[in-house]
Design a protein around this motif. Sequence first.
Motif, short mmCIF file in Angstrom:
data_model
loop_
_atom_site.label_atom_id
_atom_site.label_comp_id
_atom_site.label_asym_id
_atom_site.label_seq_id
_atom_site.Cartn_x
_atom_site.Cartn_y
_atom_site.Cartn_z
N SER A 196 0.83 -1.20 0.00
CA SER A 196 0.00 0.00 0.00
C SER A 196 0.86 1.25 0.00
O SER A 196 0.54 2.25 -0.64
CB SER A 196 -0.93 0.01 1.22
OG SER A 196 -0.19 -0.11 2.41
N ASP A 197 2.00 1.22 0.73
CA ASP A 197 2.88 2.37 0.73
C ASP A 197 3.45 2.62 -0.66
O ASP A 197 3.54 3.75 -1.12
CB ASP A 197 4.04 2.16 1.71
CG ASP A 197 3.55 2.08 3.15
OD1 ASP A 197 2.43 2.55 3.41
OD2 ASP A 197 4.29 1.53 3.99
N GLN A 198 3.83 1.54 -1.32
CA GLN A 198 4.41 1.69 -2.65
C GLN A 198 3.38 2.21 -3.64
O GLN A 198 3.67 3.07 -4.47
CB GLN A 198 4.96 0.35 -3.10
CG GLN A 198 6.12 -0.16 -2.24
CD GLN A 198 6.42 -1.61 -2.48
OE1 GLN A 198 5.80 -2.25 -3.31
NE2 GLN A 198 7.37 -2.15 -1.73
N THR A 199 2.16 1.73 -3.52
CA THR A 199 1.11 2.19 -4.43
C THR A 199 0.73 3.63 -4.15
O THR A 199 0.32 4.36 -5.03
CB THR A 199 -0.14 1.29 -4.29
OG1 THR A 199 0.29 -0.06 -4.40
CG2 THR A 199 -1.16 1.59 -5.36
N ALA A 200 0.88 4.05 -2.90
CA ALA A 200 0.45 5.38 -2.51
C ALA A 200 1.25 6.48 -3.19
O ALA A 200 0.86 7.63 -3.14
CB ALA A 200 0.56 5.54 -0.99
N LYS A 201 2.37 6.14 -3.81
CA LYS A 201 3.17 7.15 -4.48
C LYS A 201 2.45 7.73 -5.69
O LYS A 201 2.76 8.81 -6.15
CB LYS A 201 4.52 6.56 -4.90
CG LYS A 201 5.38 6.15 -3.69
CD LYS A 201 6.65 5.47 -4.14
CE LYS A 201 7.47 5.01 -2.93
NZ LYS A 201 8.70 4.30 -3.33
N LYS B 3 -3.50 -2.15 -4.45
CA LYS B 3 -3.29 -3.29 -3.56
C LYS B 3 -2.90 -2.78 -2.17
O LYS B 3 -2.02 -1.94 -2.04
CB LYS B 3 -2.21 -4.21 -4.12
CG LYS B 3 -2.60 -4.85 -5.45
CD LYS B 3 -1.53 -5.80 -5.94
CE LYS B 3 -1.88 -6.37 -7.30
NZ LYS B 3 -3.09 -7.22 -7.26
N ILE B 4 -3.57 -3.29 -1.16
CA ILE B 4 -3.36 -2.85 0.22
C ILE B 4 -2.96 -4.03 1.08
O ILE B 4 -3.60 -5.09 1.03
CB ILE B 4 -4.64 -2.19 0.77
CG1 ILE B 4 -4.88 -0.85 0.08
CG2 ILE B 4 -4.56 -2.01 2.29
CD1 ILE B 4 -6.13 -0.15 0.52
N ALA C 182 -4.30 -0.92 9.02
CA ALA C 182 -5.04 0.33 9.20
C ALA C 182 -5.71 0.77 7.91
O ALA C 182 -6.88 1.17 7.90
CB ALA C 182 -4.10 1.42 9.72
N ALA C 183 -4.98 0.71 6.79
CA ALA C 183 -5.56 1.12 5.51
C ALA C 183 -6.66 0.16 5.10
O ALA C 183 -7.70 0.58 4.57
CB ALA C 183 -4.47 1.16 4.44
N ALA C 184 -6.48 -1.13 5.35
CA ALA C 184 -7.51 -2.11 5.01
C ALA C 184 -8.79 -1.84 5.79
O ALA C 184 -9.91 -1.87 5.24
CB ALA C 184 -7.01 -3.52 5.30
N ILE D 174 -7.45 -6.08 -1.05
CA ILE D 174 -6.86 -6.13 0.28
C ILE D 174 -6.27 -7.52 0.51
O ILE D 174 -6.99 -8.53 0.44
CB ILE D 174 -7.91 -5.81 1.36
CG1 ILE D 174 -8.38 -4.36 1.19
CG2 ILE D 174 -7.35 -6.05 2.76
CD1 ILE D 174 -9.59 -4.01 2.03
N ASP D 175 -4.99 -7.57 0.77
CA ASP D 175 -4.30 -8.83 1.08
C ASP D 175 -4.55 -9.12 2.56
O ASP D 175 -3.91 -8.54 3.44
CB ASP D 175 -2.81 -8.69 0.78
CG ASP D 175 -2.04 -9.99 0.97
OD1 ASP D 175 -2.47 -10.82 1.81
OD2 ASP D 175 -1.01 -10.18 0.32
N VAL D 176 -5.49 -10.01 2.83
CA VAL D 176 -5.91 -10.27 4.22
C VAL D 176 -4.77 -10.84 5.04
O VAL D 176 -4.54 -10.42 6.18
CB VAL D 176 -7.13 -11.21 4.25
CG1 VAL D 176 -7.54 -11.53 5.68
CG2 VAL D 176 -8.30 -10.59 3.50
N GLY D 177 -4.04 -11.80 4.47
CA GLY D 177 -2.94 -12.40 5.21
C GLY D 177 -1.88 -11.39 5.60
O GLY D 177 -1.38 -11.39 6.73
#
Length: 396
Positions: A22-27, A35-36, A40-42, A303-306
């Motif tokens: 999620s951090d990488q996508t947030a750029k 993809k998260i 917290a974001a999920a 959202i990657d639950v794992g």
Amino acid sequence: MLSERATLQQQSCPHQAESSTSDQTAKGDIAAVLKIDSFAAAREVLRSADVRQAGFNAELVSRFIGRAHAPVMYQDGEAHQRQRSATARFFAPRVVATRALMEATSRTLVERFRAAGRARLDDMSLELAVAVAADIVGLTDSSRESMALRLNRFFSATPGRHGTFATVGNVVRGQLRTLSFYLFDVRPAIRARRLNPREDVISHLIAEGYSKREILTECLTYAAAGMATTREFIVMAALRLFERNELRARFLDADEPERMIILEEVLRLEPVVSVLKRRAARTMALETDAGPMTIAAQTLIEIDVGAANRDEAAAGPCPHQLDPDRVRAPKAAASLMSFGDGPHRCPGAAVALQEAAIFLEQLLRVPRLRLERPPTMTINPVSTGYELRDAVIAVG
């Protein structure tokens, strides 16, 4: 090994990744697919009023069925909230009749196993899950054993074959299995409840004016959500308790609330559904570890639950280890995202935990119980979850 996660559990305390997906996508502010993998974001996405259900073929269902009287899993907004509120009473785990059914069915299954000396664990868990879910939904006017076989055939993934004839064949088989489920299980239940309504989902749907086709679709949804996933969870929990003697002993010595905490910790590490999908209904803001970001309307959010469940900020130190005593994020369930969150959080979460606790407590007390053969694991393409088959348990 069943999964990479099982290997990670045995490590002392693996280092955390320096940055999340999620951090990488947030750029970037706009993405076709976001993809998260942070907790917290999920949770923020799943609780947002600006997203709609996109998993479990939701958009395909919406296209062919429409929003009116769509299964509750595929509804959003006020309609979804109204249906969830109206049916919540059916999923209360403290209902005496439901608990008595769990105990009686578990006792029957365990006694049958002890007499035979050998059984398939996935068959036992399916029969239990079908009995409990069928009672809640109202599918009680046909043979439970036969219904379990029909549903097992319906949800079993066929080997991937390509080509026009294979595709047509799969469609025809699917339609025939759906018709069989309707004729032998759903239709008798509808007839019985038109004459004598009960406290169950089908009676409620009839009162709401649902058609037979709509009730069938709802029943299939509950079958997938309440029967198939609970089956996998029970098998996975049993495997983890077979692997660790000290955890198994603690489980048997504990009271039911502590047993549920142990089961939720297993589920945190091994969520049955690995990806939750939402579609942004409008442009929305999202807070991430990298700062605020803007998500464009129609963005698909996965959202990657794992990964979210192993986020150290939520799970605490050593998140890859199975530790029922871990300290988690405030107001977070012990299983974190494994039952989802927000409006679409699984309504049967407490029921699934209770039936698993009751069944496994009875099963694991069988003297000289052993796992004779571990299961094989496949991934269901619709739920993105694991399916565990052919686990054999034996006495002696």
